[in-house]
Write an enzyme that holds these catalytic residues in place. Structure first.
Site, mmCIF file in Angstrom:
data_model
loop_
_atom_site.group_PDB
_atom_site.id
_atom_site.type_symbol
_atom_site.label_atom_id
_atom_site.label_comp_id
_atom_site.label_asym_id
_atom_site.label_seq_id
_atom_site.Cartn_x
_atom_site.Cartn_y
_atom_site.Cartn_z
ATOM 1 N N GLU A 1 0.840 -1.198 0.000
ATOM 2 C CA GLU A 1 0.000 0.000 0.000
ATOM 3 C C GLU A 1 0.871 1.241 0.000
ATOM 4 O O GLU A 1 1.961 1.225 0.546
ATOM 5 C CB GLU A 1 -0.802 0.097 1.300
ATOM 6 N N CYS B 1 3.337 8.359 1.641
ATOM 7 C CA CYS B 1 3.766 7.433 2.678
ATOM 8 C C CYS B 1 3.962 6.080 1.993
ATOM 9 O O CYS B 1 3.020 5.531 1.432
ATOM 10 C CB CYS B 1 2.684 7.352 3.758
ATOM 11 N N CYS C 1 5.189 -7.051 8.106
ATOM 12 C CA CYS C 1 6.167 -6.554 9.079
ATOM 13 C C CYS C 1 6.264 -7.589 10.195
ATOM 14 O O CYS C 1 5.277 -8.230 10.537
ATOM 15 C CB CYS C 1 5.712 -5.213 9.648
ATOM 16 N N CYS D 1 3.599 -4.858 16.390
ATOM 17 C CA CYS D 1 2.909 -3.804 17.161
ATOM 18 C C CYS D 1 1.401 -4.091 17.141
ATOM 19 O O CYS D 1 0.822 -4.345 16.076
ATOM 20 C CB CYS D 1 3.184 -2.429 16.559
ATOM 21 N N CYS E 1 -1.340 -2.301 14.863
ATOM 22 C CA CYS E 1 -1.013 -2.163 13.445
ATOM 23 C C CYS E 1 -1.466 -3.377 12.653
ATOM 24 O O CYS E 1 -1.157 -4.512 12.997
ATOM 25 C CB CYS E 1 0.491 -1.985 13.316
ATOM 26 N N GLY F 1 5.921 -2.140 7.198
ATOM 27 C CA GLY F 1 7.329 -2.496 7.352
ATOM 28 C C GLY F 1 8.077 -1.590 8.290
ATOM 29 O O GLY F 1 7.689 -0.444 8.526
ATOM 30 N N GLU F 2 9.148 -2.144 8.846
ATOM 31 C CA GLU F 2 10.048 -1.371 9.712
ATOM 32 C C GLU F 2 11.273 -1.025 8.861
ATOM 33 O O GLU F 2 12.062 -1.916 8.510
ATOM 34 C CB GLU F 2 10.417 -2.227 10.940
ATOM 35 N N SER G 1 8.453 5.686 17.063
ATOM 36 C CA SER G 1 7.173 5.296 17.665
ATOM 37 C C SER G 1 7.430 4.907 19.113
ATOM 38 O O SER G 1 7.941 3.829 19.393
ATOM 39 C CB SER G 1 6.589 4.101 16.906
ATOM 40 N N LEU G 2 7.070 5.781 20.007
ATOM 41 C CA LEU G 2 7.332 5.526 21.433
ATOM 42 C C LEU G 2 6.090 4.899 22.069
ATOM 43 O O LEU G 2 6.149 3.834 22.663
ATOM 44 C CB LEU G 2 7.708 6.839 22.128
ATOM 45 N N ASN H 1 -6.097 4.132 15.594
ATOM 46 C CA ASN H 1 -7.123 3.608 14.695
ATOM 47 C C ASN H 1 -7.605 2.281 15.239
ATOM 48 O O ASN H 1 -6.807 1.384 15.492
ATOM 49 C CB ASN H 1 -6.528 3.345 13.316
ATOM 50 N N CYS I 1 -2.026 2.188 8.440
ATOM 51 C CA CYS I 1 -1.038 1.209 8.022
ATOM 52 C C CYS I 1 -1.579 -0.220 7.896
ATOM 53 O O CYS I 1 -2.019 -0.820 8.859
ATOM 54 C CB CYS I 1 0.052 1.274 9.085
HETATM 55 S S1 SF4 Z 1 3.728 -0.005 13.349
HETATM 56 FE FE1 SF4 Z 1 5.405 -0.153 11.904
HETATM 57 S S2 SF4 Z 1 6.951 -1.407 13.000
HETATM 58 FE FE2 SF4 Z 1 5.020 -1.700 14.089
HETATM 59 S S3 SF4 Z 1 4.132 -3.547 13.155
HETATM 60 FE FE3 SF4 Z 1 3.299 -1.759 12.021
HETATM 61 S S4 SF4 Z 1 4.639 -1.521 10.282
HETATM 62 FE FE4 SF4 Z 1 5.713 -2.804 11.765
#
Ligand code: SF4
Length: 345
Positions: free
Chosen positions: A90, A103, A110, A114, A117, A157-158, A212-213, A288, A331
């Site tokens: 995406e 973006c 990923c 998280c 996500c 993705g990271e 991302s804290l 979200n 995301c």
């Molecule tokens: S927020 Fe970013 S690092 Fe965390 S699972 Fe989603 S894509 Fe991966």
């Protein structure tokens, strides 16, 4: 066959030389590609014989558009693209007064896990190549018929889990021979892979780093981010200071507010103590809600109060403008909906 978008100018010059052609042909090819001419046969200042060789060895890996959604107020477009091997990714284009921002995704899926996500639900399928990152921008520019001037690596993705490909992408996207997008117009978002942040800082680029804290303590962070088992908030703060020292750039801390998890006044005070006197900015994100998790969005009053506490401690704070909520722009949500065959709103 090689995706020519995966090559930088120097590599293409070397290829030209070793194939008996003048090196300056490489620059001509780059000029065409990054001006959105993505067919070798249309590169009309390049001799037919060279075009023939290019067609034998290379392809221009532009993804196929599978689905497109435009938000009701027309400021956000979300695209589902198909890569050459059939994987889906995406990307989102947002129209701001100062220009178009994209973006992009850096991995298919990923593995960071998280909780808030959707990208991570099926795990990580594979890394995205530098050319596949560039192609998201090229394709989006074709679709909107306008230039994109800002890039955010914050899709699926990271980025620091795909470090070498991301660094090569940055080189080409920033190069005047590539897309010529200034470093200050690029943001990389990471969940906080500490050694990679340090390595990145040592490149001393003028890129905005967003971390991302999402929590003011390790105990809370670990509930939504498995990476917190590996790196503590103290280590993240240390490496953030290192990044600021090296680059003199302000860091953005992303903080997704989840009702009852990390959105209390005490949480805001703890966060303020952590970030005190740092060259930073906090971006609050009302989380979200996605079907696959149980996280609930903070109330507007709690979001406002959280911001007030941070600002009272002299920490610059914004609440992320919500764009594209009506098209599942967060995301990973579009790709998942597509894989599951669901209808989008
Ligand atoms: S927020 Fe970013 S690092 Fe965390 S699972 Fe989603 S894509 Fe991966």
């Amino acid at each position: 066959m090689i995706n020519i978008l995966d090559m930088d100018l120097e590599e293409l010059k070397q290829w030209m030389k070793s194939n008996g052609e003048s090196k300056f042909r490489a620059k001509q090819v780059f000029d065409w590609i990054y001006k959105d001419i993505c067919e070798f046969e249309n590169m009309n200042n390049i001799p037919q014989s060279v075009r023939g060789k290019l067609q034998t060895y290379f392809y221009i890996g532009i993804p196929r558009l599978i689905e497109e959604y435009t938000s009701k107020n027309n400021d956000t477009r979300k695209y589902l693209f198909e890569l050459g091997d059939g994987n889906l990714i995406e990307c989102v284009v947002m129209k701001y007064k100062h220009g178009n921002s994209i973006c992009i995704s850096t991995q298919v899926g990923c593995r960071m896990g998280c909780k808030f996500c959707a990208s991570t639900i099926g795990g990580m399928i594979r890394n995205i190549s530098p050319g596949e990152m560039l192609a998201q921008i090229l394709k989006a520019q074709q679709l909107i018929n306008e230039r994109i001037s800002n890039v955010v690596l914050m899709g699926s993705g990271e980025p620091f889990d795909n470090f070498d490909n991301v660094m090569k992408f940055l080189e080409i996207v920033n190069s005047e021979n590539g897309l010529n997008i200034g470093q200050r117009h690029i943001t990389i978002s990471t969940c906080g892979i500490v050694p990679k942040i340090k390595e990145f800082a040592d490149f001393n680029m003028q890129i905005t780093l967003a971390i991302s804290l999402h929590a003011p303590s390790d105990e809370i962070r670990v509930k939504s981010m498995p990476i917190a088992n590996k790196y503590s908030i103290a280590e993240i703060i240390d490496v953030s200071k290192y990044y600021i020292d090296k680059t003199n750039r302000r860091i953005t801390f992303e903080y997704a507010l989840v009702k009852g998890l990390n959105d209390s006044k005490q949480d805001a005070e703890k966060l303020s103590a952590l970030l005190k006197d740092m060259l930073c900015h906090v971006n609050l994100i009302p989380v979200n809600e996605i079907k696959e998790n149980e996280l609930e969005r903070s109330s507007n009053d709690d979001v406002t109060e959280f911001k007030r506490v941070l600002e009272a401690n002299n920490i610059q704070t914004t609440i992320r403008r919500e764009m594209g909520l009506d098209i599942n722009a967060a995301c990973g949500q579009l790709r998942r909906s597509h894989i599951k065959g669901e209808e989008l709103k």
